[in-house]
Design an enzyme around this catalytic site. Structure first.
Site, mmCIF file in Angstrom:
data_model
loop_
_atom_site.group_PDB
_atom_site.id
_atom_site.type_symbol
_atom_site.label_atom_id
_atom_site.label_comp_id
_atom_site.label_asym_id
_atom_site.label_seq_id
_atom_site.Cartn_x
_atom_site.Cartn_y
_atom_site.Cartn_z
ATOM 1 C CB CYS A 175 -0.882 -0.117 1.196
ATOM 2 S SG CYS A 175 -1.892 -1.441 1.249
ATOM 3 C CG HIS B 196 -1.727 4.073 5.400
ATOM 4 N ND1 HIS B 196 -2.078 3.868 4.334
ATOM 5 C CD2 HIS B 196 -1.853 2.728 6.112
ATOM 6 C CE1 HIS B 196 -1.760 2.573 3.774
ATOM 7 N NE2 HIS B 196 -2.063 1.934 5.187
ATOM 8 C CD GLU C 180 -1.494 7.449 9.303
ATOM 9 O OE1 GLU C 180 -1.214 8.042 8.430
ATOM 10 O OE2 GLU C 180 -2.511 6.531 9.419
ATOM 11 C CE LYS D 228 -5.668 3.900 2.497
ATOM 12 N NZ LYS D 228 -4.622 4.939 2.915
ATOM 13 C CG HIS E 296 -6.421 0.338 1.717
ATOM 14 N ND1 HIS E 296 -5.629 1.112 0.775
ATOM 15 C CD2 HIS E 296 -5.794 -0.151 2.616
ATOM 16 C CE1 HIS E 296 -4.285 1.081 1.516
ATOM 17 N NE2 HIS E 296 -4.283 0.166 2.394
ATOM 18 C CG PHE F 289 0.068 -6.337 4.235
ATOM 19 C CD1 PHE F 289 -0.266 -5.392 5.298
ATOM 20 C CD2 PHE F 289 -1.057 -7.057 3.575
ATOM 21 C CE1 PHE F 289 -1.821 -5.698 5.604
ATOM 22 C CE2 PHE F 289 -2.041 -7.105 4.077
ATOM 23 C CZ PHE F 289 -2.723 -6.422 5.086
#
Length: 417
Positions: A165, A305, A316, A337, A342, A403
């Site tokens: 991502c 994010h 975050e 998002k 996402h 990831f």
């Protein structure tokens, strides 16, 4: 060595809340949710039955039926958003040195739909390998920038960044660095993803990563809300034309913003979970600020994010608190998002466009679907809940985490001579 300055001269978007930059931006500042029940396949037996799908996209009408069949949806999306960006930038490649114009693209997964269709067909057969000759060139993640370069005759650097991502943030940083080092005049950069299919939804369901709020899809993406239960899958593409300043001025280009820097880091912690204290995320934000020659006092907005996962959002916030100190109470934070879902490898580019537009228009898009405060978060932090806010946005930072512990962050500011 004196670095070249890098500016944004064109934008293109294909998103779950709009098929142009204008539609996308209007959807963002209006707080529109792109989530709905999935239409592209039968979800009866799936834990999650909704997503943020691209709507009213006609691949056959855009590409022609014959050519559309040769391309995976993630490439179709890339070509579509890029055409808008090229037109927006007013580019006539016949008048430019195309050996100094490249394409760097991001995709976390690539042609998942093609892989699924071909392997499923083989499994249902008698064992005879009757694969489509376009199977491999449709599937591989690097093929999107290849098709973009072929379409426009661009012979500069051409490759794909794959960092889950964070992929399209990495593509922007790579393009930025090539230009400021004087290795190229311009890049078409961005990312695309198309994972709303049986394998994509089923795979993320198996990880318990997706929201299962099937009774209320439109409010399922709830970043920083107490009742968040996972991310909502999205799809689409975002294209950003990055250009060396003097090159842009010589051709009379309009300029949206200046890209100031980018940071990269690793969590070095876990295959899928972020570091619980946000160490890698804090490091990447600090690295981007340092690369840009800026401090937290120079930034007015952070597009986070913010995936709406129970473990991702808190780390975050810890990271921003560490990176920004007392300035965290002055800035606006929001997760787009909450509206787009996402977009995985395309998220960085699509969210960078949101950051660029916030700088241009002095509006902060909201974090929608906030119903219940999470006591874990400082109530003095401005998450821009539910409604967009107007303020002067001198500069904006946009984060992407993937990831594998990949982190990438980019910064844009108002252009000044």
């Amino acid at each position: 060595m004196e670095f070249k300055r890098v500016v944004v001269t064109g934008l293109g978007a294909l998103t779950p809340i709009g098929n142009t930059v204008s539609e996308y931006w209007n959807g963002l500042i209006s707080g529109v949710s792109g989530a709905a029940m999935i239409k592209s396949f039968d979800t009866t037996k799936f834990k999650t039955q909704f997503a943020c799908e691209v709507k009213n996209f006609d691949a056959d009408g855009f590409l022609g039926r014959k050519d559309a069949r040769k391309l995976d949806p993630f490439v179709q999306y890339a070509l579509f958003s890029t055409e808008e960006a090229v037109n927006d930038a007013g580019l006539d490649f016949s008048k430019l040195d195309t050996s100094r114009i490249g394409v760097i693209w991001g995709s976390g997964i690539g042609g998942l739909k093609t892989f699924l269709d071909e392997v499923t067909a083989f499994a249902k057969g008698d064992g005879t390998p009757r694969f489509n000759p376009f199977f491999i060139p449709k599937m591989i993640a690097d093929i999107a920038p290849g098709h973009i370069s072929i379409k426009y005759g661009l012979r500069g650097p051409n490759f794909t960044t794959v960092s889950a991502c964070a992929s399209s943030n990495n593509s922007l940083i790579d393009a930025f660095n090539y230009i400021r080092l004087g290795k190229a005049n311009m890049f078409i950069s961005g990312g695309s993803e198309a994972i709303i299919n049986e394998a994509g939804i089923g795979g993320f369901n198996a990880m318990h990563a997706l929201s299962t709020r099937n009774d209320d899809p439109a409010t399922a993406s709830r970043p920083f809300d107490l009742d968040r239960d996972g991310f909502v899958a999205g799809e689409g593409a975002g294209t950003i034309i990055l250009e060396e300043l003097e090159h842009a001025k010589a051709r009379g280009a309009k300029i949206y913003a200046e890209m100031m820097g980018g940071g990269m880091s690793a969590d070095a912690y876990h295959m899928t979970a972020p570091h619980p204290e946000g160490m890698g995320a804090a490091l990447v934000m600090k690295a981007a600020l340092e690369d840009a020659g800026m401090t937290p006092a120079d930034i007015d907005y952070v597009n986070v994010h913010g995936t709406s996962t129970p473990i991702g959002d808190p780390q975050e916030v810890k990271a921003i608190t560490e990176a920004y100190g007392e300035d965290i109470y002055r800035i606006n934070i929001s997760s787009t998002k909450s509206m787009t879902g996402h977009l995985l490898g395309a998220a960085g580019a699509v969210e960078a466009i949101a950051a660029i537009m916030s700088v241009k228009h002095n509006i902060i898009p909201p974090t929608i679907n906030h119903f219940t405060d999470d006591p874990a978060f400082d109530p003095k932090i401005n998450f821009t809940f539910n409604k967009s806010q107007e303020r002067i946005v001198r500069a904006a930072q946009s984060n992407g985490f993937g990831f594998g512990g990949h982190n990438a962050s980019v910064i844009f500011k108002k252009f000044e001579e």
